[in-house]
Design an enzyme around this catalytic site. Structure first.
Site, PDB file in Angstrom:
ATOM      1  N   GLU A 180       0.829  -1.205   0.000  1.00  0.00           N
ATOM      2  CA  GLU A 180       0.000   0.000   0.000  1.00  0.00           C
ATOM      3  C   GLU A 180       0.865   1.256   0.000  1.00  0.00           C
ATOM      4  OE1 GLU A 180      -2.658  -0.197   3.361  1.00  0.00           O
ATOM      5  OE2 GLU A 180      -3.521  -2.113   2.721  1.00  0.00           O
TER       6      GLU A 180
ATOM      7  N   GLU B 278      -8.944   1.457  -4.224  1.00  0.00           N
ATOM      8  CA  GLU B 278     -10.015   1.091  -3.292  1.00  0.00           C
ATOM      9  C   GLU B 278     -10.762   2.338  -2.849  1.00  0.00           C
ATOM     10  OE1 GLU B 278      -8.790  -1.547  -0.127  1.00  0.00           O
ATOM     11  OE2 GLU B 278     -10.738  -1.435   0.867  1.00  0.00           O
TER      12      GLU B 278
HETATM   13  O1  KIV Z   1      -6.542  -7.297   1.648  1.00  0.00           O
HETATM   14  C1  KIV Z   1      -7.336  -7.267   0.706  1.00  0.00           C
HETATM   15  O2  KIV Z   1      -8.223  -8.126   0.566  1.00  0.00           O
HETATM   16  C2  KIV Z   1      -7.223  -6.174  -0.253  1.00  0.00           C
HETATM   17  C3  KIV Z   1      -8.333  -6.002  -1.226  1.00  0.00           C
HETATM   18  C4  KIV Z   1      -9.465  -5.320  -0.542  1.00  0.00           C
HETATM   19  C5  KIV Z   1      -7.903  -5.281  -2.424  1.00  0.00           C
HETATM   20  O3  KIV Z   1      -6.278  -5.460  -0.211  1.00  0.00           O
END
Ligand code: KIV
Length: 282
Positions: free
Chosen positions: A118, A185
């Site tokens: 991220e 997201e």
């Molecule tokens: O951890 C996860 O499932 C994610 C998705 C929501 C993209 O990062």
């Protein structure tokens, strides 16, 4: 059935052809097997496993060892899907060397094809180091759950012109640093579409509208296992909480009434052997 592995170049090919990319999360062998059998292009072993599998309140508590344990199970279940391991909180933020080592474990020890992390510009050094180490990297922008507290909760991102511009700059920066795919997201649909057209790499949306190059949903959410969770973007393609509950209630009722196990569920023993056994008891 012919098994054709979805390769990294197929993401770009699908974007170029305007064919949406499909991705789901999965966290165990059987889930991965079913997702794979459905022909889904990619499986993300998301750090959402902290919440939907392990019952934590957020994603930050899941550890590297827990992520690797579930990634191994998924890699045993999937034959064709492209596999992405999600780097957990603090496995890549503190130090670039740690990030390379931890990302490498997803590939070397857990059978993943790529890792996801991220963040925007602040991650470019790490993304470059991972790329230089030969590791394929997926970025994640917009609502980044590992920093949900800092972002003020699980909410829609990039709603102002300034924030939208920052999202675009971050997307371009991590693309240039080496990401081959970006998850958006909780981003307004027209913004996600606009940025997806500018980027040369594909985007995968969750709560980011139909203008992304593909979509991802969390396994438990889309199957309705996580029954209390209903954000605006989520479509439940099944109601498994309800179905599973009904199955457990039916099992309880049949065991209690003696209807299960019936004769067809029981094993037999030759009469003479049973008689001999009874005689032994005399
Ligand atoms: O951890 C996860 O499932 C994610 C998705 C929501 C993209 O990062």
């Amino acid at each position: 059935m012919k098994s054709t592995k979805f390769l990294i170049q197929n993401f770009l090919k699908k974007k170029a052809a305007g064919v949406p990319i499909t991705m789901l999360t999965a966290y165990d062998f059987h889930a991965a097997k079913i997702v794979d059998e459905a022909g889904i292009d990619a499986i993300l072993v998301g750090d959402s496993l902290a919440m939907v599998v392990l019952g934590h309140k957020n994603t930050v508590s899941v550890t590297m060892d827990e992520m690797l344990h579930h990634c191994r199970a998924v890699s045993r279940g999937a034959q064709k899907a492209f596999l992405i391991g999600d780097m957990p909180f603090l496995s890549y933020q503190a130090d670039v060397r740690d990030a390379v080592y931890n990302a490498g474990r997803f590939i070397k020890e857990a059978g993943m094809d790529a890792v996801k992390l991220e963040g925007g510009k602040e991650r470019c050094k790490t993304i470059r180091a991972l790329s230089n180490a030969g590791i394929a990297v997926v970025g994640h922008l917009g609502l980044t759950p590992q920093s949900a507290t800092k972002l003020g909760g699980y909410r829609l991102q990039a709603q102002t012109a300034l924030a939208a511009n920052l999202l675009l700059k971050n997307a371009l920066a991590i693309q240039d640093a080496g990401c081959f795919l970006i998850v958006f997201e909780m981003v307004p649909a027209r913004l996600a579409q606009f940025i997806s057209k500018i980027l040369s790499i594909p985007t995968i949306g969750i709560g980011a509208g139909a203008g992304c190059d593909g979509q991802v949903l969390v396994y438990h959410d889309m199957l309705g296992i996580n029954d209390g969770f209903q954000p605006k973007f989520l479509k439940k393609f099944a109601e498994l909480h309800q179905h599973t509950l009904q199955a457990f209630e039916a099992y309880k009722a049949e065991v209690e009434s003696g209807a299960y196990p019936a004769t067809e569920h029981s094993f037999t023993m030759p009469d003479e052997e049973f008689s001999a056994f009874i005689d032994m008891q005399k």
